[in-house]
Motif scaffolding. Sequence first.
Motif, PDB file in Angstrom:
ATOM      1  N   UNK A  85      59.472  -1.865 146.733  1.00  0.00           N
ATOM      2  CA  UNK A  85      60.371  -2.309 147.801  1.00  0.00           C
ATOM      3  C   UNK A  85      59.904  -1.900 149.191  1.00  0.00           C
ATOM      4  N   UNK A  86      58.877  -1.035 149.305  1.00  0.00           N
ATOM      5  CA  UNK A  86      58.430  -0.660 150.649  1.00  0.00           C
ATOM      6  C   UNK A  86      57.942  -1.885 151.410  1.00  0.00           C
ATOM      7  N   UNK A  87      57.331  -2.848 150.706  1.00  0.00           N
ATOM      8  CA  UNK A  87      56.859  -4.060 151.372  1.00  0.00           C
ATOM      9  C   UNK A  87      58.014  -4.983 151.740  1.00  0.00           C
ATOM     10  N   UNK A  88      59.052  -5.035 150.904  1.00  0.00           N
ATOM     11  CA  UNK A  88      60.201  -5.893 151.199  1.00  0.00           C
ATOM     12  C   UNK A  88      60.844  -5.515 152.525  1.00  0.00           C
ATOM     13  N   UNK A  89      60.875  -4.217 152.811  1.00  0.00           N
ATOM     14  CA  UNK A  89      61.499  -3.732 154.043  1.00  0.00           C
ATOM     15  C   UNK A  89      60.485  -3.451 155.147  1.00  0.00           C
ATOM     16  N   UNK A  90      59.206  -3.384 154.798  1.00  0.00           N
ATOM     17  CA  UNK A  90      58.206  -2.972 155.776  1.00  0.00           C
ATOM     18  C   UNK A  90      57.346  -4.085 156.326  1.00  0.00           C
ATOM     19  N   UNK A  91      57.423  -5.294 155.742  1.00  0.00           N
ATOM     20  CA  UNK A  91      56.592  -6.409 156.187  1.00  0.00           C
ATOM     21  C   UNK A  91      57.486  -7.608 156.481  1.00  0.00           C
ATOM     22  N   UNK A  92      57.265  -8.231 157.630  1.00  0.00           N
ATOM     23  CA  UNK A  92      57.930  -9.495 157.954  1.00  0.00           C
ATOM     24  C   UNK A  92      56.999 -10.612 157.488  1.00  0.00           C
ATOM     25  N   UNK A 150      60.941 -14.130 150.291  1.00  0.00           N
ATOM     26  CA  UNK A 150      61.279 -13.055 149.365  1.00  0.00           C
ATOM     27  C   UNK A 150      61.504 -11.716 150.017  1.00  0.00           C
ATOM     28  N   UNK A 151      61.437 -11.645 151.347  1.00  0.00           N
ATOM     29  CA  UNK A 151      61.636 -10.381 152.041  1.00  0.00           C
ATOM     30  C   UNK A 151      63.106 -10.082 152.283  1.00  0.00           C
ATOM     31  N   UNK A 152      63.366  -8.954 152.935  1.00  0.00           N
ATOM     32  CA  UNK A 152      64.726  -8.499 153.233  1.00  0.00           C
ATOM     33  C   UNK A 152      64.766  -8.082 154.694  1.00  0.00           C
ATOM     34  N   UNK A 153      65.798  -8.532 155.407  1.00  0.00           N
ATOM     35  CA  UNK A 153      65.895  -8.101 156.803  1.00  0.00           C
ATOM     36  C   UNK A 153      67.322  -7.842 157.253  1.00  0.00           C
ATOM     37  N   UNK A 184      64.234   4.882 160.215  1.00  0.00           N
ATOM     38  CA  UNK A 184      64.802   5.097 158.883  1.00  0.00           C
ATOM     39  C   UNK A 184      65.915   4.092 158.605  1.00  0.00           C
ATOM     40  N   UNK A 185      65.852   3.453 157.420  1.00  0.00           N
ATOM     41  CA  UNK A 185      66.904   2.520 157.007  1.00  0.00           C
ATOM     42  C   UNK A 185      67.804   3.168 155.967  1.00  0.00           C
ATOM     43  N   UNK A 186      67.305   3.315 154.733  1.00  0.00           N
ATOM     44  CA  UNK A 186      68.146   3.920 153.701  1.00  0.00           C
ATOM     45  C   UNK A 186      67.372   4.707 152.646  1.00  0.00           C
ATOM     46  N   UNK A 199      63.615  -0.117 159.287  1.00  0.00           N
ATOM     47  CA  UNK A 199      64.495  -1.132 159.862  1.00  0.00           C
ATOM     48  C   UNK A 199      63.712  -2.414 160.154  1.00  0.00           C
ATOM     49  N   UNK A 200      64.407  -3.551 160.279  1.00  0.00           N
ATOM     50  CA  UNK A 200      63.706  -4.805 160.593  1.00  0.00           C
ATOM     51  C   UNK A 200      62.887  -4.732 161.880  1.00  0.00           C
ATOM     52  N   UNK A 201      63.397  -4.034 162.887  1.00  0.00           N
ATOM     53  CA  UNK A 201      62.641  -3.921 164.141  1.00  0.00           C
ATOM     54  C   UNK A 201      61.318  -3.203 163.918  1.00  0.00           C
TER      55      UNK A 201
END
Length: 511
Positions: free
Chosen positions: A68-75, A206-209, A314-316, A322-324
């Motif tokens: 999941x690091x890529x889901x939250x770390x890559x746009x 497939x990402x998360x933002x 930090x997100x969670x 975070x998306x930014x």
Amino acid sequence: MMTVNFLRNWTAKQLVLSLIMLAPVILAAYVWTLNHYLSRGEEPALLRQALVKYSKGYSPKIVVVSGSNALHGIDFMQMEKHFKQPVIAYADNGSFPLQHKLNALTDALEQGDTLLLPLEWTLYTYPDTLPDFYLDHLFNPDGAFNFEYRNLPWLDRLDLLLLQTPWSHAKYGLWHSLRSGFNLEKRGTLVWPADQLELPDTRARGGINDLPPEQFPEMSPEYCDAYILGRSHSRTLSKAFQENLATLDQIAQRGVNILFTWPVVVDQLDHYCYTSNLSSNLQVFADKITDTLNQHNFQMLGHYKDFAYGSNCFLNTYFHITPECATQNTTKLISFMEHNNPGLRPSKETPPPTAAFNQYILQNTKLDLRPITLNKLIKVNRDTKNWRDVLHLESGWSEPEETSVWSSGKRASLKIKLADQQQPLYLSLKGHYFNGNEKTRVLMNGEEVGQFDLSSAQIALPAGQTPHLTVEFQFLSAISPKSLGLSGDDRAIKFALQALMLTTEADPIDM
């Protein structure tokens, strides 16, 4: 009574031999039942699975595989727009086996594609046994991970069923199968969210933002390192990872460019990652990973500290930013990718692939449409929900907009499903032309039915049609607003479809 006497006459030897003879039958029934349970369904359940399955034949593309690091770390959409190649996120949880992901996407990777692996540290060290958390998802009745199981070779399936599945999970699958009389639900329609393809951001790949920030409870200063490295702090490459490298070698032989990079990690307040107590030992392990990859001619992009972020990101969890900050991280990752692989740099003349790739995915999808309801208005636009349940835009269309969807080029086709009807039927259309109305040639299942002004048309369906009806529009012309000096829109458009309706009378649509 006769049965009791019969058993009394058996010797212990006969009983043991009978049990030995029955054992293979019982074992075969056990394997068959669990395999049936885990392989049920035919279509992907998740967006990432559909993108991988239906992108076969589309190249070049970039596929990102990790936890999941890529889901939250890559746009992923930012990366797609930059490289002008589709970018697919095949990522879920850092504890899920990498081998299962590689098996699921191997067929879709072709010469010219890029496989990017920003793996969590634990994927280098995890033991060969499957974690309970993954088995929980695999045996879940929603079948979301059946796609991964169906792509396993038979020997790997047997290993999973006989050696890796604890009784607590096996009995659940057996009970569920027996309870349903082995008539487990077969997915006749897709459950992956096709409308998500139209989203303008990373979720379309497939990402998360959009997760809200959530704070962890109070932690010890060492907790981040324990979390991201695993509590065992193992510094040995696992046998499972060595097997993953063998699979990646086979993928690379097909002309796929394989790139590794380090995972995103993030501090939380004064709870820091990569502490001084860890740094020297971790650098030794990082060098071991890089050297091993070099032996296989795989590249590692950057230093692991290049992807470490402060607590403002930090997100969670310590792997989620975070998306930014994901935008910043994506920009940095793009720079590393281009520096190490100049061939990835896009040509300025290359058009963005988003609309074309979405169309390709939908064209390759085996849609099982619901029959269209008579006299029900179907509005076709970006915001109306559920029209994709009864209508498939096959080819020659742009992305749906606020009030309609524009044709793209001189041909466009759509598909609907007809209910069993005996009376004559009419297809009513509503829309508007660009740069002047025309009489458009219309074909139904390859048979020409006439030429019509589609802005308000009522087209009689030929008798004896099959349930699936493909309607093709052949336009006399298509031109871009840009070429006429009207705007910067360079799409070759002609007709904007707003709505359609299937009726028993030739009535125009009243919107």
